[in-house]
Motif scaffolding. Structure first.
Motif, PDB file in Angstrom:
ATOM      1  N   PRO A  71       0.842  -1.195   0.000  1.00 19.04           N
ATOM      2  CA  PRO A  71       0.000   0.000   0.000  1.00 19.04           C
ATOM      3  C   PRO A  71       0.882   1.251   0.000  1.00 19.04           C
ATOM      4  O   PRO A  71       2.060   1.181   0.357  1.00 19.04           O
ATOM      5  N   PRO A  72       0.341   2.399  -0.400  1.00 15.34           N
ATOM      6  CA  PRO A  72       1.142   3.626  -0.334  1.00 15.34           C
ATOM      7  C   PRO A  72       1.382   4.045   1.111  1.00 15.34           C
ATOM      8  O   PRO A  72       0.650   3.646   2.019  1.00 15.34           O
ATOM      9  N   PHE A  73       2.399   4.848   1.311  1.00 12.75           N
ATOM     10  CA  PHE A  73       2.727   5.358   2.637  1.00 12.75           C
ATOM     11  C   PHE A  73       1.582   6.209   3.171  1.00 12.75           C
ATOM     12  O   PHE A  73       1.087   7.114   2.505  1.00 12.75           O
ATOM     13  N   GLU A  74       1.143   5.909   4.369  1.00 14.34           N
ATOM     14  CA  GLU A  74       0.173   6.752   5.066  1.00 14.34           C
ATOM     15  C   GLU A  74       0.202   6.394   6.540  1.00 14.34           C
ATOM     16  O   GLU A  74       0.544   5.276   6.917  1.00 14.34           O
ATOM     17  N   LEU A  75      -0.138   7.366   7.382  1.00 17.07           N
ATOM     18  CA  LEU A  75       0.029   7.203   8.819  1.00 17.07           C
ATOM     19  C   LEU A  75      -1.271   6.971   9.566  1.00 17.07           C
ATOM     20  O   LEU A  75      -1.254   6.549  10.715  1.00 17.07           O
ATOM     21  N   GLY A  76      -2.402   7.257   8.941  1.00 19.00           N
ATOM     22  CA  GLY A  76      -3.659   7.147   9.664  1.00 19.00           C
ATOM     23  C   GLY A  76      -4.346   5.813   9.482  1.00 19.00           C
ATOM     24  O   GLY A  76      -4.021   5.035   8.588  1.00 19.00           O
ATOM     25  N   GLY A  77      -5.303   5.541  10.359  1.00 18.17           N
ATOM     26  CA  GLY A  77      -6.197   4.405  10.217  1.00 18.17           C
ATOM     27  C   GLY A  77      -5.550   3.042  10.248  1.00 18.17           C
ATOM     28  O   GLY A  77      -4.423   2.870   9.867  1.00 18.17           O
ATOM     29  N   GLY A  78      -6.266   2.069  10.708  1.00 18.63           N
ATOM     30  CA  GLY A  78      -5.897   0.666  10.587  1.00 18.63           C
ATOM     31  C   GLY A  78      -4.535   0.250  11.108  1.00 18.63           C
ATOM     32  O   GLY A  78      -3.767   1.038  11.647  1.00 18.63           O
ATOM     33  N   ALA A  89      12.672  -4.020   7.767  1.00 20.55           N
ATOM     34  CA  ALA A  89      13.660  -4.551   6.820  1.00 20.55           C
ATOM     35  C   ALA A  89      14.625  -3.474   6.355  1.00 20.55           C
ATOM     36  O   ALA A  89      15.831  -3.707   6.240  1.00 20.55           O
ATOM     37  N   VAL A  90      14.099  -2.287   6.086  1.00 19.30           N
ATOM     38  CA  VAL A  90      14.930  -1.224   5.507  1.00 19.30           C
ATOM     39  C   VAL A  90      15.726  -0.471   6.565  1.00 19.30           C
ATOM     40  O   VAL A  90      16.940  -0.265   6.421  1.00 19.30           O
ATOM     41  N   THR A  91      15.059  -0.081   7.640  1.00 21.32           N
ATOM     42  CA  THR A  91      15.742   0.783   8.619  1.00 21.32           C
ATOM     43  C   THR A  91      16.498   0.021   9.695  1.00 21.32           C
ATOM     44  O   THR A  91      17.452   0.556  10.270  1.00 21.32           O
ATOM     45  N   LYS A  92      16.099  -1.205   9.994  1.00 24.80           N
ATOM     46  CA  LYS A  92      16.756  -1.971  11.052  1.00 24.80           C
ATOM     47  C   LYS A  92      17.693  -3.046  10.498  1.00 24.80           C
ATOM     48  O   LYS A  92      18.831  -3.180  10.965  1.00 24.80           O
ATOM     49  N   VAL A 157       2.595  -1.385  -9.604  1.00 22.49           N
ATOM     50  CA  VAL A 157       1.883  -0.609  -8.585  1.00 22.49           C
ATOM     51  C   VAL A 157       2.613  -0.694  -7.250  1.00 22.49           C
ATOM     52  O   VAL A 157       2.818   0.321  -6.565  1.00 22.49           O
ATOM     53  N   SER A 158       3.024  -1.891  -6.870  1.00 20.40           N
ATOM     54  CA  SER A 158       3.719  -2.060  -5.590  1.00 20.40           C
ATOM     55  C   SER A 158       5.064  -1.349  -5.584  1.00 20.40           C
ATOM     56  O   SER A 158       5.465  -0.770  -4.567  1.00 20.40           O
ATOM     57  N   LEU A 159       5.774  -1.383  -6.696  1.00 24.58           N
ATOM     58  CA  LEU A 159       7.050  -0.671  -6.773  1.00 24.58           C
ATOM     59  C   LEU A 159       6.831   0.831  -6.639  1.00 24.58           C
ATOM     60  O   LEU A 159       7.588   1.520  -5.933  1.00 24.58           O
ATOM     61  N   ALA A 160       5.802   1.343  -7.300  1.00 16.53           N
ATOM     62  CA  ALA A 160       5.505   2.775  -7.190  1.00 16.53           C
ATOM     63  C   ALA A 160       5.136   3.139  -5.754  1.00 16.53           C
ATOM     64  O   ALA A 160       5.575   4.182  -5.224  1.00 16.53           O
ATOM     65  N   ASN A 161       4.351   2.281  -5.097  1.00 16.27           N
ATOM     66  CA  ASN A 161       3.963   2.551  -3.715  1.00 16.27           C
ATOM     67  C   ASN A 161       5.148   2.449  -2.762  1.00 16.27           C
ATOM     68  O   ASN A 161       5.219   3.178  -1.764  1.00 16.27           O
ATOM     69  N   LEU A 162       6.075   1.551  -3.048  1.00 17.63           N
ATOM     70  CA  LEU A 162       7.287   1.461  -2.220  1.00 17.63           C
ATOM     71  C   LEU A 162       8.012   2.807  -2.191  1.00 17.63           C
ATOM     72  O   LEU A 162       8.529   3.229  -1.145  1.00 17.63           O
ATOM     73  N   ARG A 163       8.031   3.470  -3.312  1.00 19.47           N
ATOM     74  CA  ARG A 163       8.778   4.730  -3.418  1.00 19.47           C
ATOM     75  C   ARG A 163       8.068   5.892  -2.743  1.00 19.47           C
ATOM     76  O   ARG A 163       8.626   6.992  -2.656  1.00 19.47           O
ATOM     77  N   THR A 164       6.844   5.682  -2.235  1.00 18.01           N
ATOM     78  CA  THR A 164       6.182   6.725  -1.454  1.00 18.01           C
ATOM     79  C   THR A 164       6.634   6.716  -0.006  1.00 18.01           C
ATOM     80  O   THR A 164       6.345   7.656   0.734  1.00 18.01           O
ATOM     81  N   PHE A 165       7.354   5.662   0.415  1.00 13.98           N
ATOM     82  CA  PHE A 165       7.877   5.604   1.780  1.00 13.98           C
ATOM     83  C   PHE A 165       9.180   6.405   1.824  1.00 13.98           C
ATOM     84  O   PHE A 165      10.133   6.079   1.095  1.00 13.98           O
ATOM     85  N   PRO A 166       9.260   7.426   2.656  1.00 11.45           N
ATOM     86  CA  PRO A 166      10.463   8.278   2.674  1.00 11.45           C
ATOM     87  C   PRO A 166      11.755   7.507   2.892  1.00 11.45           C
ATOM     88  O   PRO A 166      12.761   7.779   2.231  1.00 11.45           O
TER      89      PRO A 166
END
Length: 208
Positions: A71-78, A89-92, A157-166
């Motif tokens: 999914p795209p990067f977002e902080l609210g809901g769920g 995986a990326v930061t740790k 789509v998933s690759l594009a959404n990955l790139r929305t994560f800072p």
């Protein structure tokens, strides 16, 4: 023998062979993990990344869900299971590569193509709604094989959404992280790799 007993028999074979043969490796892994690759794949029982890539424990960090979606990067809901695994995986773990791997005859993609509104799909419809835009594009283009076309578009789509994560975008821009797209044909036993520059998939050449 029941299906579950067959599973336990597999565990016994692992204890007899796999664990004993790789005991030192298991002892090393008990102290931590440093996998260089993350694979985001489908939870379909036919496309186990560890089998397809012939990997050993500790080599890849695997996240599996319906239709290998991010999914795209977002902080609210769920609750954000995919986002949490990606962040870890990326930061740790500091993975250097992320592969999004779709596959042939994907049930999630098929459900998206069939449309929404089935009464027994309480959670699936909302999840595969991530593919609605790609589905509309595929339907408009009317390809010969819309199932495969949407499976391929789903990887994009998933690759594009990955790139929305800072934290993904920053590391990719710095050259510390590479994103890859792939698609596995169950019928052929063949992995296709996405060339993002031209937007097309091609079979990975056999080594032999």
């Amino acid at each position: 023998m029941s299906e579950f007993q067959a599973l336990l028999s597999g565990y016994n074979r692992f204890r007899t062979h796999g664990y004993r043969e790789e005991r030192r490796r298991w002892e090393e892994l008990a102290t931590g993990q440093e996998p260089p690759v993350m694979i985001i794949g489908c939870c379909d029982s036919r496309v186990d990344p560890a089998t397809i890539f012939d990997t050993k424990p500790g080599q890849v960090f695997i996240l599996r869900n319906v239709a290998n979606l991010v999914p795209p990067f977002e902080l609210g809901g769920g609750l954000h299971g995919v986002s949490a695994a990606l962040e870890f995986a990326v930061t740790k773990l500091g993975v250097k590569h992320i592969l999004v791997m779709g596959h042939g005859m994907c049930g999630g993609v098929s459900a998206c193509l069939s449309g929404h509104g089935e009464p027994d799909r309480i959670f699936i419809d909302k999840w595969i709604g991530l593919l609605d835009g790609a589905r509309d594009k595929v339907v408009a283009e009317a390809p010969e094989d819309p199932q495969r076309a949407l499976e391929w578009e789903g990887v994009k789509v998933s690759l594009a959404n990955l790139r929305t994560f800072p934290f993904v975008a920053e590391r990719e821009a710095a050259g510390a992280l590479q994103l890859h797209g792939g698609w596995f044909s169950i019928a052929e036993g063949t992995l296709y790799e996405l060339d993002e520059q031209v937007g097309e998939f091609a079979p990975v050449p056999d080594a032999g």
